[in-house]
Write a protein that holds these residues in place. Sequence first.
Motif, PDB file in Angstrom:
ATOM      1  N   LEU A 162      73.208  36.952  93.830  1.00 53.88           N
ATOM      2  CA  LEU A 162      72.386  38.102  94.209  1.00 53.88           C
ATOM      3  C   LEU A 162      71.458  37.743  95.361  1.00 53.88           C
ATOM      4  N   VAL A 163      71.147  38.739  96.159  1.00 56.81           N
ATOM      5  CA  VAL A 163      70.098  38.633  97.170  1.00 56.81           C
ATOM      6  C   VAL A 163      69.085  39.724  96.839  1.00 56.81           C
ATOM      7  N   ILE A 164      67.867  39.309  96.488  1.00 58.56           N
ATOM      8  CA  ILE A 164      66.857  40.240  95.966  1.00 58.56           C
ATOM      9  C   ILE A 164      65.627  40.233  96.856  1.00 58.56           C
ATOM     10  N   GLN A 165      65.108  41.421  97.122  1.00 60.50           N
ATOM     11  CA  GLN A 165      63.810  41.580  97.769  1.00 60.50           C
ATOM     12  C   GLN A 165      62.983  42.528  96.915  1.00 60.50           C
ATOM     13  N   TRP A 166      61.661  42.343  96.939  1.00 62.57           N
ATOM     14  CA  TRP A 166      60.830  43.214  96.120  1.00 62.57           C
ATOM     15  C   TRP A 166      59.502  43.500  96.825  1.00 62.57           C
TER      16      TRP A 166
END
Length: 287
Positions: free
Chosen positions: A255-259
Amino acid sequence: MQQSLSDETLAVAERSAEEFSAIHVIESVPIEITEIEGDVLEADGRVKGTVAMSRALVNAQQGLSLNEKRLMMTALRSIDSKKSPYQHGKADGYVTVRVRADEFAAVAALAPRSGEKQAAAAYQGLKEACASLMERKLNYMDGRKRVQLRWVWKATYHDGEGWAEICFSPDLTPHIFLLKSRFVSYQLEFARGLQSIYSWRLLELLMRERDRGILLITVEDLRAVLEIPETYRFADIKRRVVDMAVTELNTKADLVIQWQAIKRGRAVHSLRFEFVENPQGRLGLDS
């Protein structure tokens, strides 16, 4: 001089004996779900198997430690969530699944030491998780009702043989079998080697929104589902939970996650996560 029993007392005693002898013990036969045969890893080194559960279970306060989570999810990978448990040949039993130490070790990313069949930490972790699992309960809301139930009603560790036997709570059956809609699934490989229960639980919340690639959740709901201590302020949640979990998932899951934090007034009200599956695949446990 001992007083003899009256006729009335004798009659009561005889009736009680007859009623007791009329009680029949029903033996429940386990519905044994065979664990996935062969090597726990695919040829490319990925963990075999998919975990599936109801959305209610994902949204629940699960109450599991990291090793207990590893044990339960490894057991779930052996279950075909689209089938009935009774398709395994028995109509009046309970569901039981075996989890081997090598399966547990693969999910925990514990490599065998030189000359050892399996890492000692895998046996110990499996044994301890099995011992404590009986006390674990999960909580979720069903409309206005708060439901509490146990994960298992029996857990047995076979000392010297390196495997555990998990008997799921009957009330858990609707959450893991015959799942047709409103359920969550993910490859167990996504969770391999995770070192934080917060990371694993965030992963499941993200997989709940897999089709959209966006998770929007209030801080209050995140605190409840991830079971974050009430003493944590948002700064603590950001540093000890969210930043750490996102970093670990970006490193160890596909996964590649940004928040980002979303404020209402001066206070942070909710969090927005955007994520995609990593097109380059797993980056490696040692990255």
